[in-house]
Each structure stands twice: as C-alpha cells, then as structure tokens.
Design an enzyme around this catalytic site. Structure first.
Site, PDB file in Angstrom:
ATOM      1  N   HIS A 118      15.311  -9.248  64.200  1.00 45.27           N
ATOM      2  CA  HIS A 118      15.852  -9.637  65.518  1.00 45.27           C
ATOM      3  C   HIS A 118      17.304  -9.217  65.638  1.00 45.27           C
ATOM      4  O   HIS A 118      18.208 -10.049  65.798  1.00 45.27           O
ATOM      5  CB  HIS A 118      15.711 -11.145  65.726  1.00 45.27           C
ATOM      6  CG  HIS A 118      14.310 -11.548  66.012  1.00 45.27           C
ATOM      7  ND1 HIS A 118      13.850 -12.818  65.814  1.00 45.27           N
ATOM      8  CD2 HIS A 118      13.258 -10.845  66.471  1.00 45.27           C
ATOM      9  CE1 HIS A 118      12.575 -12.886  66.133  1.00 45.27           C
ATOM     10  NE2 HIS A 118      12.193 -11.684  66.521  1.00 45.27           N
ATOM     11  N   HIS A 173       7.875 -11.707  59.556  1.00 50.87           N
ATOM     12  CA  HIS A 173       7.404 -12.917  60.250  1.00 50.87           C
ATOM     13  C   HIS A 173       5.930 -13.233  60.021  1.00 50.87           C
ATOM     14  O   HIS A 173       5.488 -14.346  60.234  1.00 50.87           O
ATOM     15  CB  HIS A 173       7.544 -12.730  61.768  1.00 50.87           C
ATOM     16  CG  HIS A 173       8.935 -12.857  62.262  1.00 50.87           C
ATOM     17  ND1 HIS A 173       9.826 -13.757  61.757  1.00 50.87           N
ATOM     18  CD2 HIS A 173       9.597 -12.202  63.255  1.00 50.87           C
ATOM     19  CE1 HIS A 173      10.972 -13.642  62.404  1.00 50.87           C
ATOM     20  NE2 HIS A 173      10.858 -12.703  63.310  1.00 50.87           N
ATOM     21  N   CYS A 188       6.926 -11.876  54.643  1.00 47.75           N
ATOM     22  CA  CYS A 188       7.732 -12.530  53.601  1.00 47.75           C
ATOM     23  C   CYS A 188       6.839 -13.465  52.771  1.00 47.75           C
ATOM     24  O   CYS A 188       6.021 -14.200  53.338  1.00 47.75           O
ATOM     25  CB  CYS A 188       8.837 -13.328  54.285  1.00 47.75           C
ATOM     26  SG  CYS A 188       9.800 -14.298  53.144  1.00 47.75           S
ATOM     27  N   GLU A 229       6.479 -15.681  64.217  1.00 50.74           N
ATOM     28  CA  GLU A 229       6.066 -16.437  63.021  1.00 50.74           C
ATOM     29  C   GLU A 229       5.154 -17.600  63.405  1.00 50.74           C
ATOM     30  O   GLU A 229       4.144 -17.854  62.737  1.00 50.74           O
ATOM     31  CB  GLU A 229       7.298 -16.969  62.272  1.00 50.74           C
ATOM     32  CG  GLU A 229       6.899 -17.673  60.973  1.00 50.74           C
ATOM     33  CD  GLU A 229       7.992 -18.556  60.405  1.00 50.74           C
ATOM     34  OE1 GLU A 229       9.164 -18.137  60.391  1.00 50.74           O
ATOM     35  OE2 GLU A 229       7.655 -19.677  59.975  1.00 50.74           O
ATOM     36  N   THR A 235       9.779 -21.557  59.599  1.00 46.46           N
ATOM     37  CA  THR A 235      10.758 -21.454  58.498  1.00 46.46           C
ATOM     38  C   THR A 235      12.203 -21.364  58.966  1.00 46.46           C
ATOM     39  O   THR A 235      13.108 -21.666  58.205  1.00 46.46           O
ATOM     40  CB  THR A 235      10.468 -20.214  57.618  1.00 46.46           C
ATOM     41  OG1 THR A 235      10.541 -19.042  58.445  1.00 46.46           O
ATOM     42  CG2 THR A 235       9.137 -20.294  56.937  1.00 46.46           C
ATOM     43  N   CYS A 245      12.897 -22.536  55.531  1.00 44.78           N
ATOM     44  CA  CYS A 245      13.214 -21.644  54.418  1.00 44.78           C
ATOM     45  C   CYS A 245      14.548 -22.029  53.762  1.00 44.78           C
ATOM     46  O   CYS A 245      15.540 -22.245  54.452  1.00 44.78           O
ATOM     47  CB  CYS A 245      13.293 -20.212  54.947  1.00 44.78           C
ATOM     48  SG  CYS A 245      13.789 -19.056  53.677  1.00 44.78           S
ATOM     49  N   SER A 272      17.574 -13.863  67.904  1.00 38.54           N
ATOM     50  CA  SER A 272      17.363 -14.456  66.575  1.00 38.54           C
ATOM     51  C   SER A 272      17.419 -15.983  66.618  1.00 38.54           C
ATOM     52  O   SER A 272      18.442 -16.561  66.993  1.00 38.54           O
ATOM     53  CB  SER A 272      18.426 -13.918  65.616  1.00 38.54           C
ATOM     54  OG  SER A 272      18.474 -14.699  64.469  1.00 38.54           O
TER      55      SER A 272
END
Ligand code: SF4
Length: 286
Positions: free
Chosen positions: A40, A74, A96, A130, A166, A198, A226
């Site tokens: 992003h 994502h 990820c 995500e 996350t 996260c 973002s």
C-alpha cells in the site's frame, strides 16, 4: 536542523519477502502480474511497475489463463486459488506466514463453530484484502466488526470466536473485545478471544511513541491506503502534535520546519526506506 529516520520504521518482513520475490521473478521475465497493489504505497508500486510488474484487480484476474500471477502478503480467499487452478495460472504465493497461520486458525475455528452454532467475528476493515482472505476461510459467514456500531450484528446468546485483522489497532481491538466480553458475562464460556494483531506492528507502537516524543516535528511517510500507516500516524500525532502525514517529498511544507531544530521521519510497514531517505534529503535542503 538535525533530521533522523526512525530505524524501526519501514517494510515489515512480509512486505520485504513479497517485493524480493517479485524482483527476482522480474529479472527472469519482463512482466509479472500481481493481484492487487503489492504494497500500500503508490511510490513503491510505481517503481516496480517500471520494472515490469502489472497490477491487476480480481475481475481482470478471472479473465487470465496460462500465465504467472503473484499473490501479495495480504493473502487470498480459497475462491482465488480455485480460479487459478481452473485457468491454469501459475501462482507465486507471497502470502505472509503470519497471515497464513491466521487463515488456518480461523478455518479451524469456523469448522468448530459450525458444529455448535457459533459465530466467527473478525475485527477489521470490510473490503480490505486481508480481511477478504480471512472471511473466505469461513465460507464468507464471518461477521466483520469495524466499529462499535457493528456490534449489533452479533448474537450474544450463541458461542463467539473473536479474531483481528493483523494490521488493526491494539487499542481498538481491546475496546471491542471488552464490550463483547461484557455482553457475554452471563456465559463466559461462550467466548474465545484471539489477539491476532501482528507483532511486527504492535511492537512498533511503544518505540514509535518514544521516537515521536524525542523530536520537534515528525514527518510520517505512508501511502494513504495503508491501514497500519493511518493507525501509526494517529499514534505519533497523539504524542507530538507537530506530526504531518505525507506520501512523497512534494507534499512537504516549509512552514512546518520554522524554528525547529530536530526533525524525525518515520513510516508504516509498507513505507520503503528509499522514500524516507528521499524525504530526509529534501528536508535537509531547507
Ligand atoms: S504486518 Fe505482519 S502480518 Fe502483515 S505482512 Fe507484515 S509481517 Fe506479515
């Protein structure tokens, strides 16, 4: 004027990995499709597009056949993998590992909840890539909670499993969790909560607060889209009111630096270091 870049800001491991794999692939092939923005951050996307990365959306993806497509950090819902299989698309999967583990946990939670008439709740942003991947693990049945007004969608008489996107705010997650827990206080066994934010992000919070307090002015560099950029910016702003959000050096304003001696530059997990350095060089010209 002293200008310092926060050493803890910049790409997280998940983004570093996705970009590394894309760049490796682009040294072998002149073009590579990527499903959605690889990160992003418009400036970084532009840099990779110049190397041959082609960003496509889900409608364009459905029309592709017999080619390679990169899935970004994502993650994607199961439906996307099915389409890829049907259309003979070679997936370069850079989801990820943290997101992959969360998808699996939610999938298992959903199977369990199905047997006892329970609900999967995801604290996150509706429509975020995500979140789409997470909701896809539940046959799109999970309830997405983005704010307190969404809480009425939950049936508190039924079992609940709560998760988080996350990159959501820790404060926001605990606020939502506390309200849900209170509403279930008559039957505490009905609720299982999972703080799945996260650590790469939550660990940055206290460090960023310290950094924001140490400087006269904070220049926060991030793409406007973002999630964690918007969240981390608010954290800086709450500590240092002279915090400004920019996406590139052209957005800097001379006024911000009048009578200031100590400037800090920081950014999101999707902000490239080269961009923060560019901003630093520009400020040093003032
Ligand atoms: S913020 Fe965390 S979960 Fe998201 S891509 Fe980065 S390392 Fe992975």
């Amino acid at each position: 004027m002293k200008v310092t870049i926060d050493k803890y800001s910049g790409f997280c491991a998940g983004v570093v990995n996705a970009i590394k794999i894309a760049e490796e692939e682009l040294t072998k092939n002149p073009k590579l499709y990527c499903l959605g923005d690889i990160v992003h951050n418009g400036m970084e996307v532009n840099r990779l597009e110049k190397k041959g990365l082609i960003i496509i959306n889900h409608d364009e993806f459905k029309k592709l056949k017999n080619c390679k497509v990169l899935f970004r950090a994502h993650g994607e819902p199961p439906e996307t993998y099915k389409i890829a299989k049907k259309n003979n698309i070679d997936i370069i999967d850079t989801t990820c590992p943290v997101v992959l583990r969360l998808q699996e946990k939610i999938r298992q939670g959903y199977l369990k909840m199905k047997n006892n008439n329970g609900q999967i709740i995801i604290y996150g942003k509706k429509g975020h890539a995500e979140v789409n991947g997470l909701v896809g693990q539940t046959n799109n049945e999970a309830i997405i909670i983005n704010s307190e007004s969404d809480l009425e969608k939950i049936d508190y008489s039924r079992p609940i499993q709560l998760y988080s996107q996350t990159t959501q705010s820790l404060t926001g997650y605990y606020k939502i969790k506390n309200i849900i827990t209170k509403k279930c206080s008559d039957n505490a066994n009905n609720i299982i909560t999972n703080n799945s934010i996260c650590k790469a992000l939550s660990n940055r919070e206290p460090l960023l607060k310290k950094f924001a307090a140490m400087h006269d002015v904070i220049i926060f560099v991030s793409g406007k889209k973002s999630s964690n950029g918007n969240y981390l910016f608010k954290i800086c702003k709450s500590i240092n009111n002279n915090t400004y959000f920019i996406s590139n050096k052209e957005e800097l304003k001379n006024d911000w630096f009048k009578n200031k001696t100590n400037v800090g530059i920081c950014g999101a997990t999707s902000t490239p270091m080269w961009l923060m350095k560019e901003v630093k060089n520009e400020i040093e010209k003032y």
